[in-house]
Design an enzyme around this catalytic site. Structure first.
Site, PDB file in Angstrom:
ATOM      1  N   CYS A 162       6.286  -0.264   7.150  1.00  0.00           N
ATOM      2  CA  CYS A 162       5.880   0.902   6.375  1.00  0.00           C
ATOM      3  C   CYS A 162       7.068   1.371   5.553  1.00  0.00           C
ATOM      4  CB  CYS A 162       5.445   1.999   7.354  1.00  0.00           C
ATOM      5  SG  CYS A 162       4.913   3.516   6.542  1.00  0.00           S
ATOM      6  N   LEU A 163       6.818   1.736   4.308  1.00  0.00           N
ATOM      7  CA  LEU A 163       7.920   2.207   3.462  1.00  0.00           C
ATOM      8  C   LEU A 163       8.545   3.489   4.013  1.00  0.00           C
ATOM      9  CD1 LEU A 163       6.382   1.571  -0.075  1.00  0.00           C
ATOM     10  CD2 LEU A 163       8.037   0.145   1.160  1.00  0.00           C
ATOM     11  N   HIS A 166      -4.119   1.318   7.808  1.00  0.00           N
ATOM     12  CA  HIS A 166      -2.747   1.852   7.821  1.00  0.00           C
ATOM     13  C   HIS A 166      -2.603   2.999   6.820  1.00  0.00           C
ATOM     14  CE1 HIS A 166       1.811   1.065   7.920  1.00  0.00           C
ATOM     15  NE2 HIS A 166       1.660   1.886   6.893  1.00  0.00           N
ATOM     16  N   GLU A 167      -3.110   2.786   5.606  1.00  0.00           N
ATOM     17  CA  GLU A 167      -2.932   3.812   4.553  1.00  0.00           C
ATOM     18  C   GLU A 167      -3.800   5.047   4.829  1.00  0.00           C
ATOM     19  OE1 GLU A 167      -0.444   3.452   2.816  1.00  0.00           O
ATOM     20  OE2 GLU A 167      -0.171   1.303   3.111  1.00  0.00           O
ATOM     21  N   HIS A 214      -2.227   7.359   7.163  1.00  0.00           N
ATOM     22  CA  HIS A 214      -1.235   8.253   6.537  1.00  0.00           C
ATOM     23  C   HIS A 214      -1.887   9.553   6.064  1.00  0.00           C
ATOM     24  CE1 HIS A 214       2.527   6.086   6.533  1.00  0.00           C
ATOM     25  NE2 HIS A 214       2.026   5.014   5.946  1.00  0.00           N
ATOM     26  N   GLN A 261       3.241   9.867   1.244  1.00  0.00           N
ATOM     27  CA  GLN A 261       4.481   9.082   1.273  1.00  0.00           C
ATOM     28  C   GLN A 261       5.340   9.307   0.036  1.00  0.00           C
ATOM     29  OE1 GLN A 261       2.524   5.118   2.301  1.00  0.00           O
ATOM     30  NE2 GLN A 261       4.491   5.016   3.354  1.00  0.00           N
ATOM     31  N   GLY A 274       0.843  -1.182   0.000  1.00  0.00           N
ATOM     32  CA  GLY A 274       0.000   0.000   0.000  1.00  0.00           C
ATOM     33  C   GLY A 274       0.880   1.233   0.000  1.00  0.00           C
TER      34      GLY A 274
END
Ligand code: NI
Length: 186
Positions: free
Chosen positions: A104-105, A146-147, A150, A56, A51
């Site tokens: 997470c990236l 999670h996304e 963000h 991000q 995701g």
């Protein structure tokens, strides 16, 4: 099509509430916004994420992409077909919680144990600007929560009730991986 630079924790954009997308800007198939969405998908694929949210990659916009097909980072997880969701809102959170290890990236070195609602309903728009409603549970519900976090300036460590379960990836593999593949308990 391009792979964008992923913002890392400490970049203030990750702590901002992202701006709603003007849906009219989706109507041009060759427009800047559609190209940006393609770039988000390319970046997610290139970085091996399941995701990605627009902040991000440095844009304060309420857009997320998700997909999980043969993920190297999440080999045991169920697959998720590609979704692009514009202006997503969680309209239902199940009271039942499940906890799992997330990464997470934007915090690429870390994994943490995070409780989430087992099931959510998300409403928003697809990349054509048409309304969509997604009712899902387990892994894809976790990814969505999670996304969408963000887009509200929240990262997974903020959701951790117990920071002793924050771990570098290497140590996660050594000390926690086996437990993580066992069935998760609420
Ligand atoms: Ni993330």
């Amino acid at each position: 099509m391009a792979v964008l630079k992923v913002t890392k924790l400490g970049n203030p954009i990750l702590r901002e509430v992202s701006k709603p997308v003007d849906l009219n800007l989706l109507s041009d198939p060759d427009g800047e916004l559609q190209i940006f969405i393609d770039d988000m998908i390319d970046t997610m694929h290139e970085e091996g994420g399941v995701g990605l949210a627009a902040p991000q990659v440095g844009k304060s916009l309420r857009i997320l992409v998700m997909e999980c097909e043969d993920s190297e980072r999440y080999p045991d997880r169920e697959s998720i077909s590609l979704e692009v969701i514009i202006n997503p809102e969680i309209t239902y959170f199940d009271e039942e919680k499940i906890s799992g290890w997330e990464s997470c990236l934007s915090l690429i070195d870390f994994s943490g144990y995070v409780p989430r609602s087992k099931r959510v309903i998300v409403e928003g728009y697809n990349r054509d600007g048409n309304p969509i409603k997604i009712d899902t549970d387990d892994f894809s519900a976790i990814v969505l929560q999670h996304e969408i976090d963000h887009l509200n300036g929240i990262v997974f460590i903020d959701r951790m009730p117990d920071l002793t379960k924050l771990s570098y990836q290497e140590e996660f593999k050594t000390f926690w991986m086996e437990e993580a593949t066992a069935p998760t308990e609420p």
